[in-house]
Write a protein that holds these residues in place. Structure first.
Motif, PDB file in Angstrom:
ATOM      1  N   THR A  80      17.688  56.557 -41.515  1.00 42.35           N
ATOM      2  CA  THR A  80      16.606  55.963 -42.043  1.00 42.35           C
ATOM      3  C   THR A  80      15.162  56.397 -41.132  1.00 42.35           C
ATOM      4  O   THR A  80      15.275  56.638 -40.081  1.00 42.35           O
ATOM      5  N   ASP A  81      13.983  56.296 -41.981  1.00 42.69           N
ATOM      6  CA  ASP A  81      12.858  56.585 -41.168  1.00 42.69           C
ATOM      7  C   ASP A  81      12.042  55.084 -40.371  1.00 42.69           C
ATOM      8  O   ASP A  81      11.345  55.359 -39.575  1.00 42.69           O
ATOM      9  N   ASN A  82      12.692  54.120 -41.202  1.00 43.39           N
ATOM     10  CA  ASN A  82      12.301  52.783 -40.580  1.00 43.39           C
ATOM     11  C   ASN A  82      13.504  51.910 -40.323  1.00 43.39           C
ATOM     12  O   ASN A  82      13.588  51.148 -41.480  1.00 43.39           O
ATOM     13  N   VAL A  83      13.981  51.753 -39.475  1.00 41.10           N
ATOM     14  CA  VAL A  83      15.334  50.949 -39.196  1.00 41.10           C
ATOM     15  C   VAL A  83      14.886  49.528 -39.251  1.00 41.10           C
ATOM     16  O   VAL A  83      15.619  48.726 -39.606  1.00 41.10           O
ATOM     17  N   GLU A  84      13.696  49.001 -38.630  1.00 42.16           N
ATOM     18  CA  GLU A  84      13.205  47.877 -38.479  1.00 42.16           C
ATOM     19  C   GLU A  84      12.939  47.189 -39.979  1.00 42.16           C
ATOM     20  O   GLU A  84      13.557  45.908 -40.359  1.00 42.16           O
ATOM     21  N   ASN A  85      12.414  47.883 -40.855  1.00 40.57           N
ATOM     22  CA  ASN A  85      12.259  47.443 -42.275  1.00 40.57           C
ATOM     23  C   ASN A  85      13.488  47.306 -42.955  1.00 40.57           C
ATOM     24  O   ASN A  85      13.699  46.431 -43.626  1.00 40.57           O
ATOM     25  N   LEU A  86      14.313  48.201 -42.833  1.00 42.78           N
ATOM     26  CA  LEU A  86      15.582  48.118 -43.545  1.00 42.78           C
ATOM     27  C   LEU A  86      16.652  47.090 -43.041  1.00 42.78           C
ATOM     28  O   LEU A  86      17.101  46.428 -43.666  1.00 42.78           O
ATOM     29  N   TYR A  87      16.476  46.775 -41.576  1.00 43.21           N
ATOM     30  CA  TYR A  87      17.287  45.754 -41.106  1.00 43.21           C
ATOM     31  C   TYR A  87      16.743  44.403 -41.792  1.00 43.21           C
ATOM     32  O   TYR A  87      17.626  43.657 -42.153  1.00 43.21           O
ATOM     33  N   GLU A  88      15.568  44.323 -41.765  1.00 39.04           N
ATOM     34  CA  GLU A  88      14.886  43.131 -42.393  1.00 39.04           C
ATOM     35  C   GLU A  88      15.200  42.751 -43.933  1.00 39.04           C
ATOM     36  O   GLU A  88      15.644  41.856 -44.611  1.00 39.04           O
ATOM     37  N   GLU A  89      14.991  43.788 -44.697  1.00 38.77           N
ATOM     38  CA  GLU A  89      15.601  43.975 -46.057  1.00 38.77           C
ATOM     39  C   GLU A  89      16.882  43.666 -46.392  1.00 38.77           C
ATOM     40  O   GLU A  89      17.115  42.953 -47.162  1.00 38.77           O
ATOM     41  N   PHE A  90      17.898  44.169 -45.611  1.00 35.24           N
ATOM     42  CA  PHE A  90      19.284  44.031 -45.614  1.00 35.24           C
ATOM     43  C   PHE A  90      19.776  42.553 -45.431  1.00 35.24           C
ATOM     44  O   PHE A  90      20.248  41.885 -46.117  1.00 35.24           O
ATOM     45  N   LYS A  91      18.952  42.037 -44.485  1.00 34.77           N
ATOM     46  CA  LYS A  91      19.039  40.400 -44.166  1.00 34.77           C
ATOM     47  C   LYS A  91      18.400  39.713 -45.231  1.00 34.77           C
ATOM     48  O   LYS A  91      19.255  38.693 -45.631  1.00 34.77           O
ATOM     49  N   ALA A  92      17.498  40.116 -45.839  1.00 33.23           N
ATOM     50  CA  ALA A  92      16.990  39.303 -46.951  1.00 33.23           C
ATOM     51  C   ALA A  92      17.638  39.507 -48.200  1.00 33.23           C
ATOM     52  O   ALA A  92      17.808  38.459 -49.090  1.00 33.23           O
ATOM     53  N   LYS A  93      18.470  40.479 -48.355  1.00 34.46           N
ATOM     54  CA  LYS A  93      19.459  40.548 -49.459  1.00 34.46           C
ATOM     55  C   LYS A  93      20.955  39.863 -49.021  1.00 34.46           C
ATOM     56  O   LYS A  93      21.860  40.284 -49.808  1.00 34.46           O
ATOM     57  N   GLU A  94      20.709  39.287 -47.932  1.00 37.76           N
ATOM     58  CA  GLU A  94      22.037  38.635 -47.569  1.00 37.76           C
ATOM     59  C   GLU A  94      23.264  39.565 -47.325  1.00 37.76           C
ATOM     60  O   GLU A  94      24.600  39.383 -47.343  1.00 37.76           O
ATOM     61  N   ASP A  99      23.455  42.904 -34.637  1.00 42.12           N
ATOM     62  CA  ASP A  99      22.160  43.214 -34.060  1.00 42.12           C
ATOM     63  C   ASP A  99      21.541  44.420 -34.267  1.00 42.12           C
ATOM     64  O   ASP A  99      22.282  45.390 -34.289  1.00 42.12           O
ATOM     65  N   LEU A 100      20.095  44.613 -34.194  1.00 42.22           N
ATOM     66  CA  LEU A 100      19.227  45.605 -34.141  1.00 42.22           C
ATOM     67  C   LEU A 100      19.215  46.011 -32.576  1.00 42.22           C
ATOM     68  O   LEU A 100      18.646  45.197 -31.641  1.00 42.22           O
ATOM     69  N   VAL A 101      19.823  46.986 -32.185  1.00 37.18           N
ATOM     70  CA  VAL A 101      19.864  47.538 -30.810  1.00 37.18           C
ATOM     71  C   VAL A 101      19.102  49.086 -30.704  1.00 37.18           C
ATOM     72  O   VAL A 101      19.068  49.785 -31.528  1.00 37.18           O
ATOM     73  N   GLU A 102      18.547  48.986 -29.390  1.00 33.73           N
ATOM     74  CA  GLU A 102      18.002  50.474 -28.966  1.00 33.73           C
ATOM     75  C   GLU A 102      19.086  51.158 -28.150  1.00 33.73           C
ATOM     76  O   GLU A 102      19.579  50.343 -26.942  1.00 33.73           O
ATOM     77  N   ILE A 103      19.485  52.377 -28.521  1.00 33.02           N
ATOM     78  CA  ILE A 103      20.383  53.113 -27.601  1.00 33.02           C
ATOM     79  C   ILE A 103      19.573  54.459 -27.385  1.00 33.02           C
ATOM     80  O   ILE A 103      18.596  54.549 -27.989  1.00 33.02           O
ATOM     81  N   PRO A 104      20.235  55.360 -26.499  1.00 31.81           N
ATOM     82  CA  PRO A 104      19.338  56.666 -26.235  1.00 31.81           C
ATOM     83  C   PRO A 104      18.935  57.347 -27.459  1.00 31.81           C
ATOM     84  O   PRO A 104      17.752  57.963 -27.208  1.00 31.81           O
ATOM     85  N   SER A 105      19.654  57.363 -28.408  1.00 30.33           N
ATOM     86  CA  SER A 105      19.432  58.276 -29.396  1.00 30.33           C
ATOM     87  C   SER A 105      18.441  57.372 -30.438  1.00 30.33           C
ATOM     88  O   SER A 105      18.080  58.168 -31.509  1.00 30.33           O
TER      89      SER A 105
END
Length: 125
Positions: A80-94, A99-105
């Motif tokens: 995805t181009d915007n993981v934070e928005n998608l993460y919030e969208e998925f949570k809103a859709k239950e 967890d949203l985490v940051e890895i080297p890549s």
């Protein structure tokens, strides 16, 4: 010579519930749906033009027909181009998300389908 990955098989207990999840919650499209004898196959893709799609197949029927085939869930990584928005969208859709985490890549999170198969999404940099 192999040129690209075309399709990934996902074996599920309930094809209709899986189709609803992938289309209505995740936002994928149904590319095709066909029945051939006992087999009902539903081809799903992130977009109309996606190079790779996946096919939802009946886990019990495939296991019965091909007892040596691994019908466990594949390990899929979506981009995805915007993981934070998608993460919030998925949570809103239950949708069940890790967890949203940051890895080297990049930033990444896992999510589950209704059968508790987990997949991952990473932000493409």
């Amino acid at each position: 010579m192999i040129q690209q990955l075309g399709q990934v098989m996902i074996y599920v207990d309930n094809q209709e519930a899986a189709k609803t999840f992938w289309t209505e919650k995740v936002g994928c499209i149904v590319r095709s749906e066909e029945t051939n004898g006992q087999f009902h196959m539903i081809e799903i893709a992130p977009t109309k033009d996606a190079e790779t799609s996946f096919v939802l197949q009946n886990k019990q029927l495939v296991a019965k027909m091909e007892p040596y085939l691994n019908v466990g869930p594949p390990s899929l990584m979506f981009f995805t181009d915007n993981v934070e928005n998608l993460y919030e969208e998925f949570k809103a859709k239950e949708i069940t998300v890790g967890d949203l985490v940051e890895i080297p890549s990049g930033k990444i999170f896992n999510f589950a389908d209704p059968e508790n198969n987990y997949f991952a999404v990473i932000e493409r940099k």
